[in-house]
Write a protein that holds these residues in place. Structure first.
Motif, mmCIF file in Angstrom:
data_model
loop_
_atom_site.group_PDB
_atom_site.id
_atom_site.type_symbol
_atom_site.label_atom_id
_atom_site.label_comp_id
_atom_site.label_asym_id
_atom_site.label_seq_id
_atom_site.Cartn_x
_atom_site.Cartn_y
_atom_site.Cartn_z
ATOM 1 N N ASN A 59 -88.643 -4.148 83.615
ATOM 2 C CA ASN A 59 -88.643 -4.258 85.078
ATOM 3 C C ASN A 59 -89.702 -5.243 85.571
ATOM 4 O O ASN A 59 -89.464 -6.023 86.502
ATOM 5 C CB ASN A 59 -88.871 -2.886 85.712
ATOM 6 C CG ASN A 59 -87.618 -2.038 85.720
ATOM 7 O OD1 ASN A 59 -86.663 -2.327 85.006
ATOM 8 N ND2 ASN A 59 -87.622 -0.982 86.509
ATOM 9 N N GLN A 78 -89.101 -6.144 89.394
ATOM 10 C CA GLN A 78 -88.496 -4.934 89.939
ATOM 11 C C GLN A 78 -89.508 -3.794 89.954
ATOM 12 O O GLN A 78 -90.501 -3.824 89.220
ATOM 13 C CB GLN A 78 -87.263 -4.556 89.110
ATOM 14 C CG GLN A 78 -86.162 -5.595 89.149
ATOM 15 C CD GLN A 78 -85.035 -5.294 88.184
ATOM 16 O OE1 GLN A 78 -85.154 -4.441 87.318
ATOM 17 N NE2 GLN A 78 -83.927 -6.014 88.332
ATOM 18 N N HIS A 107 -83.768 4.392 91.246
ATOM 19 C CA HIS A 107 -83.674 3.730 92.552
ATOM 20 C C HIS A 107 -83.243 4.690 93.658
ATOM 21 O O HIS A 107 -83.571 4.491 94.819
ATOM 22 C CB HIS A 107 -82.710 2.542 92.481
ATOM 23 C CG HIS A 107 -83.199 1.462 91.568
ATOM 24 N ND1 HIS A 107 -82.488 0.309 91.311
ATOM 25 C CD2 HIS A 107 -84.344 1.366 90.846
ATOM 26 C CE1 HIS A 107 -83.169 -0.445 90.466
ATOM 27 N NE2 HIS A 107 -84.286 0.178 90.170
#
Length: 354
Positions: A205, A210, A349
């Motif tokens: 990530n 992210q 998420h």
């Protein structure tokens, strides 16, 4: 010959490659090639005359029996398992099918083989069951580290399935005198780990800018064991361990999850800098249900009986691991498919940030 189950996975592939490098004894790898079993992990074994592969599932009782009778291994090192706690919470039945039923299938096939062997070969046979410290549950801050005598208190469907498998392995030793050994290891890390686990997930990530999901306050404590040290311990147990015994394998590197994540961020700031520090991507998300707070391993039996201790310092091992992921982007892309991205979306998420 020895058998290895799950040899295309993270720890299994390290064991296979180390074995083929250091030993002349043939090895047969049995792997179902699920999402976490990557054939590319064993590219280096291609063409090695001592390496054999069977695409098979340990849940297939007939196949396991046939393989044992055909090849007559002198030992089996059993890695194959569903191993991700989050997936076990979402779909526990798969963990029962593979980790419990699959292990029993192997025990039965091994027992049937051993019954046909001459006494000396039967006595020398080994069934090495690779388990986890998670079967012991969670420790309070002042509790002593897990010893082999610690009571089993599994807290997730994953750890419950592994605990059940451990109990069946013990039963086959006491009831049928099948020469079994179980090892309980702490959290592994290193090259070729599927990026659903903390360390490769954070690296993956972070390189993409992210969010870096951290469960709860991130103060969960784990003992980190480099996969190469784990595999060296398993070779020692296979060669010298006492049948019917269990051995704890630890990395002697105790850290909180948050400290691990921050350390990776600092390393990436050095090796792959971006406009702002990677630590700014850390995102605290709703904690996992039933999340164990602290693990710690007492590996003094392994040290005293077999003379083993870990060689990899965490600072060196984590740098090596981060560098491997930086150098092997093609491998990462090959395993992070659409289904992987969907899993991450579902798992992290959609969780409300803390």
């Amino acid at each position: 010959m020895i058998f290895v189950t799950g040899g295309c996975g993270f720890i299994g592939s390290c064991f296979v490659l180390d074995w083929l490098r250091d030993q002349q004894e043939p090895l047969l790898n049995i792997d179902a090639l699920t999402y976490a079993g990557h054939p590319g992990n064993l590219e280096a074994a291609a063409g090695n005359p001592n390496y054999h592969f069977v695409h098979g599932d340990i849940r297939d009782k007939s196949l396991m029996r046939d393989l044992f009778q055909q090849w007559k291994p002198r030992a089996i090192v059993h890695f194959a398992a569903e191993s991700h706690v989050d997936r076990s919470i979402a779909a526990p039945s798969a963990f029962v099918d593979t980790n419990v039923t699959g292990t029993v299938n192997l025990l039965q096939a091994a027992q049937e083989l051993v019954q046909t062997l001459p006494p000396e070969e039967a006595h020398a046979f080994r069934f090495l069951n690779v388990s986890t410290d998670e079967v012991f549950g969670s420790l309070e801050p002042t509790d002593a580290a897990f010893s082999e005598a610690h009571r089993y208190q599994p807290n997730s469907p994953y750890s419950a399935s592994k605990a059940s498998a451990d109990h069946f392995v013990r039963a086959w030793w006491h009831t049928y005198q099948l020469p079994t050994i179980t090892t309980n290891c702490s959290n592994n890390y290193g090259p070729r780990q599927f990026p659903e686990k903390l360390i490769p997930l954070v690296i993956h990530n972070a390189l993409r800018g992210q969010p870096l999901p951290v469960y709860g306050d991130g103060m969960q404590v784990r003992d980190w064991l480099h996969v190469s040290d784990h595999c060296s311990a398993l070779r020692a147990v296979l060669a010298q361990g006492r049948p019917g015994e269990t051995y704890n394998i630890g990395g002697r590197s105790v850290m909180t999850n948050l400290d691990v994540v921050r350390g990776i961020c600092a390393m990436l700031d050095e090796l792959r800098p971006r406009a702002t520090p990677h630590a700014g991507l850390i995102t605290h998300v709703t904690d996992r249900r039933g999340h164990d707070r602290r693990y710690a391993i007492d590996d003094s039996r392994l040290a005293a009986e077999l003379g083993w201790q870990p060689k990899m310092r965490f600072a060196d091992g984590i740098r090596q691991t981060v560098q491997w992921y930086l150098d092997n982007s093609a491998w990462v892309e090959s395993v992070t498919s659409g289904s992987y991205r969907q899993w991450v979306e579902q798992q992290y998420h959609s969780r409300a940030a803390r």
